[in-house]
Design a protein around this motif. Structure first.
Motif, PDB file in Angstrom:
ATOM      1  N   ALA A  38     -16.721  -2.276   5.058  1.00 41.90           N
ATOM      2  CA  ALA A  38     -17.974  -1.129   4.461  1.00 41.90           C
ATOM      3  C   ALA A  38     -17.405   0.261   4.331  1.00 41.90           C
ATOM      4  CB  ALA A  38     -19.163  -1.515   5.530  1.00 41.90           C
ATOM      5  N   ALA A  39     -16.646   0.656   5.484  1.00 40.69           N
ATOM      6  CA  ALA A  39     -16.018   2.011   5.446  1.00 40.69           C
ATOM      7  C   ALA A  39     -15.158   2.163   4.368  1.00 40.69           C
ATOM      8  CB  ALA A  39     -15.272   2.355   6.689  1.00 40.69           C
ATOM      9  N   VAL A  40     -14.375   1.297   3.831  1.00 43.05           N
ATOM     10  CA  VAL A  40     -13.561   1.360   2.719  1.00 43.05           C
ATOM     11  C   VAL A  40     -14.382   1.673   1.551  1.00 43.05           C
ATOM     12  CG1 VAL A  40     -11.594   0.475   1.372  1.00 43.05           C
ATOM     13  CG2 VAL A  40     -11.472   0.597   3.820  1.00 43.05           C
ATOM     14  N   LEU A  41     -15.490   0.806   1.429  1.00 48.38           N
ATOM     15  CA  LEU A  41     -16.058   0.576   0.062  1.00 48.38           C
ATOM     16  C   LEU A  41     -16.972   1.797  -0.175  1.00 48.38           C
ATOM     17  CD1 LEU A  41     -17.673  -3.202   0.249  1.00 48.38           C
ATOM     18  CD2 LEU A  41     -15.866  -2.116  -1.445  1.00 48.38           C
ATOM     19  N   VAL A  86      -7.141  -5.469   5.929  1.00 46.77           N
ATOM     20  CA  VAL A  86      -8.220  -5.645   5.200  1.00 46.77           C
ATOM     21  C   VAL A  86      -8.978  -4.510   4.601  1.00 46.77           C
ATOM     22  CG1 VAL A  86     -10.739  -6.535   5.218  1.00 46.77           C
ATOM     23  CG2 VAL A  86      -9.030  -7.704   6.710  1.00 46.77           C
ATOM     24  N   GLY A  87      -8.837  -3.597   5.103  1.00 45.10           N
ATOM     25  CA  GLY A  87      -9.451  -2.367   4.501  1.00 45.10           C
ATOM     26  C   GLY A  87      -8.222  -1.835   3.414  1.00 45.10           C
ATOM     27  N   LEU A  88      -6.941  -1.862   3.675  1.00 39.38           N
ATOM     28  CA  LEU A  88      -6.091  -1.724   2.598  1.00 39.38           C
ATOM     29  C   LEU A  88      -5.818  -2.634   1.473  1.00 39.38           C
ATOM     30  CD1 LEU A  88      -2.998  -0.676   4.870  1.00 39.38           C
ATOM     31  CD2 LEU A  88      -4.188   1.010   3.468  1.00 39.38           C
ATOM     32  N   ALA A  89      -6.216  -3.958   1.861  1.00 37.53           N
ATOM     33  CA  ALA A  89      -6.215  -4.836   0.714  1.00 37.53           C
ATOM     34  C   ALA A  89      -7.196  -4.433  -0.321  1.00 37.53           C
ATOM     35  CB  ALA A  89      -6.200  -5.979   1.239  1.00 37.53           C
ATOM     36  N   VAL A  90      -8.523  -4.275   0.158  1.00 43.43           N
ATOM     37  CA  VAL A  90      -9.679  -3.896  -0.665  1.00 43.43           C
ATOM     38  C   VAL A  90      -9.303  -2.572  -1.284  1.00 43.43           C
ATOM     39  CG1 VAL A  90     -12.094  -3.352  -0.553  1.00 43.43           C
ATOM     40  CG2 VAL A  90     -11.144  -5.145   0.861  1.00 43.43           C
ATOM     41  N   TYR A  91      -8.929  -1.845  -0.932  1.00 44.28           N
ATOM     42  CA  TYR A  91      -8.803  -0.273  -1.494  1.00 44.28           C
ATOM     43  C   TYR A  91      -7.428  -0.425  -2.493  1.00 44.28           C
ATOM     44  CZ  TYR A  91      -8.619   4.701  -2.028  1.00 44.28           C
ATOM     45  OH  TYR A  91      -8.650   5.969  -2.426  1.00 44.28           O
ATOM     46  N   VAL A  92      -6.289  -1.147  -2.414  1.00 38.46           N
ATOM     47  CA  VAL A  92      -5.484  -1.347  -3.257  1.00 38.46           C
ATOM     48  C   VAL A  92      -6.045  -1.914  -4.514  1.00 38.46           C
ATOM     49  CG1 VAL A  92      -3.138  -2.320  -3.711  1.00 38.46           C
ATOM     50  CG2 VAL A  92      -3.429  -1.347  -1.659  1.00 38.46           C
ATOM     51  N   ALA A 121       0.705  -1.179   0.125  1.00 40.06           N
ATOM     52  CA  ALA A 121       0.156   0.046  -0.040  1.00 40.06           C
ATOM     53  C   ALA A 121       0.965   1.236  -0.037  1.00 40.06           C
ATOM     54  CB  ALA A 121      -0.853  -0.099   1.332  1.00 40.06           C
ATOM     55  N   GLU A 122       1.776   1.197   0.687  1.00 35.52           N
ATOM     56  CA  GLU A 122       2.805   2.370   0.688  1.00 35.52           C
ATOM     57  C   GLU A 122       3.565   2.757  -0.578  1.00 35.52           C
ATOM     58  OE1 GLU A 122       6.590   4.363   3.485  1.00 35.52           O
ATOM     59  OE2 GLU A 122       5.841   2.273   3.580  1.00 35.52           O
ATOM     60  N   ILE A 123       3.872   1.695  -1.139  1.00 39.98           N
ATOM     61  CA  ILE A 123       4.345   1.845  -2.457  1.00 39.98           C
ATOM     62  C   ILE A 123       3.383   2.366  -3.612  1.00 39.98           C
ATOM     63  CG2 ILE A 123       5.354   0.794  -4.772  1.00 39.98           C
ATOM     64  CD1 ILE A 123       6.876  -1.193  -2.608  1.00 39.98           C
ATOM     65  N   CYS A 124       2.047   1.725  -3.549  1.00 40.16           N
ATOM     66  CA  CYS A 124       0.986   1.946  -4.507  1.00 40.16           C
ATOM     67  C   CYS A 124       0.195   3.312  -4.155  1.00 40.16           C
ATOM     68  CB  CYS A 124       0.093   0.888  -4.610  1.00 40.16           C
ATOM     69  SG  CYS A 124       0.986  -0.766  -5.127  1.00 40.16           S
ATOM     70  N   ALA A 142      -4.254   7.081   6.071  1.00 39.17           N
ATOM     71  CA  ALA A 142      -5.433   7.389   6.336  1.00 39.17           C
ATOM     72  C   ALA A 142      -6.456   6.339   6.127  1.00 39.17           C
ATOM     73  CB  ALA A 142      -5.755   8.694   5.226  1.00 39.17           C
ATOM     74  N   VAL A 143      -6.233   5.688   5.017  1.00 39.40           N
ATOM     75  CA  VAL A 143      -7.145   4.280   4.829  1.00 39.40           C
ATOM     76  C   VAL A 143      -6.938   3.259   5.910  1.00 39.40           C
ATOM     77  CG1 VAL A 143      -7.701   2.435   3.250  1.00 39.40           C
ATOM     78  CG2 VAL A 143      -7.033   4.684   2.265  1.00 39.40           C
ATOM     79  N   ALA A 144      -5.647   3.095   6.586  1.00 35.78           N
ATOM     80  CA  ALA A 144      -5.592   2.092   7.821  1.00 35.78           C
ATOM     81  C   ALA A 144      -6.331   2.745   8.805  1.00 35.78           C
ATOM     82  CB  ALA A 144      -4.114   2.133   7.988  1.00 35.78           C
ATOM     83  N   TYR A 145      -6.317   3.998   9.268  1.00 33.06           N
ATOM     84  CA  TYR A 145      -6.974   4.443  10.119  1.00 33.06           C
ATOM     85  C   TYR A 145      -8.531   4.741  10.077  1.00 33.06           C
ATOM     86  CZ  TYR A 145      -8.391   7.991  13.834  1.00 33.06           C
ATOM     87  OH  TYR A 145      -8.994   8.342  15.011  1.00 33.06           O
ATOM     88  N   LEU A 146      -8.887   4.716   8.970  1.00 27.62           N
ATOM     89  CA  LEU A 146     -10.476   4.944   8.568  1.00 27.62           C
ATOM     90  C   LEU A 146     -10.868   3.429   8.786  1.00 27.62           C
ATOM     91  CD1 LEU A 146     -12.947   5.930   7.437  1.00 27.62           C
ATOM     92  CD2 LEU A 146     -12.065   5.187   5.211  1.00 27.62           C
TER      93      LEU A 146
END
Length: 236
Positions: free
Chosen positions: A202-205, A159-165, A104-107, A115-119
């Motif tokens: 759900a928050a990341v979606l 989990v949130g970072l995986a979905v977002y990336v 995630a840091e690279i991408c 920010a996404v991790a905290y969300l």
């Protein structure tokens, strides 16, 4: 038929693999300084909390329970990301942070990653309070005893970072598999951690929907890897 799996892999993971590989070849470990810091911080918290003198200080700065005052939970939530759960092997938390945070840091860049991790983590923390209020008879609820469960670790953020990336790099099927795995987790064992993972997703979606609509409003199409509208893969 032989080329079908290769074509699928190229479409699904090609842009993501190319971005990560290029960053690691060019910058090596300098491509993921935040991730390395997060791994070291997680290991440090694990070492300290297993000492007689260190357990309580770690709890005071990074332990979250639904029974805590909301202001205190919000204050502790950022560091709770890096406090490994005592009932799980620490190597699992370290591997999650190194792999998923690193990609995630690279991408995404370090600040968007945080920010996404905290969300995702915050969504899980807040859901625990809502779930307990709903009660165990509600399919989205939790038993009152879960208010005393120590809620720490990077899993919701991972989990949130995986979905977002996966969304950002067009790995739609991989993202769907991550979501499906978390749903199966809840079906098999409907505990606090599993339901917090669903809340994080759900928050990341919701964030993805907002970003996608904003992107379509700007140029009429969703940005894709490899196009001129695609943001540079390596940012700080």
């Amino acid at each position: 038929m032989r080329g079908a799996p290769k074509d699928f892999a190229r479409r699904e993971w090609g842009p993501l693999f190319a971005t990560v590989r290029t960053a690691l070849v060019v910058k090596r470990w300098r491509a993921v300084p935040m991730t390395l810091g997060a791994v070291c911080l997680t290991a440090l918290f694990q070492l300290v909390q297993n000492q007689d003198w260190g357990y309580q200080p770690v709890q005071d700065i990074g332990s979250v329970r639904a029974e805590d005052p909301l202001w205190l939970a919000l204050l502790r939530t950022p560091l709770s990301l890096f406090v490994p759960a005592l009932d799980l092997p620490v190597w699992g938390a370290l591997a999650q942070v190194l792999l998923v945070f690193g990609i995630a840091e690279i991408c995404l860049g370090r600040w968007r990653t945080l920010a996404v991790a905290y969300l995702a983590t915050l969504a899980g923390t807040l859901y625990a309070r809502v779930g307990i209020a709903l009660g165990p008879d509600n399919p989205f609820g939790l038993p009152a005893s879960d208010a005393q469960v120590v809620d720490t670790g990077p899993s919701a953020a991972v989990v949130g970072l995986a979905v977002y990336v996966c969304w950002r790099y067009g790995a739609r099927w991989t993202g769907a598999v991550v979501v499906l795995a978390m749903v199966i987790e809840v079906v098999v064992k409907a505990n606090l951690a599993g339901k917090e993972h669903i809340a994080a997703i759900a928050a990341v979606l919701a964030l993805i929907v907002v970003r996608a609509r904003r992107g379509r409003g700007q140029d009429g199409v969703e940005p894709r890897p490899g196009t001129r509208s695609w943001k540079p893969p390596i940012r700080s």
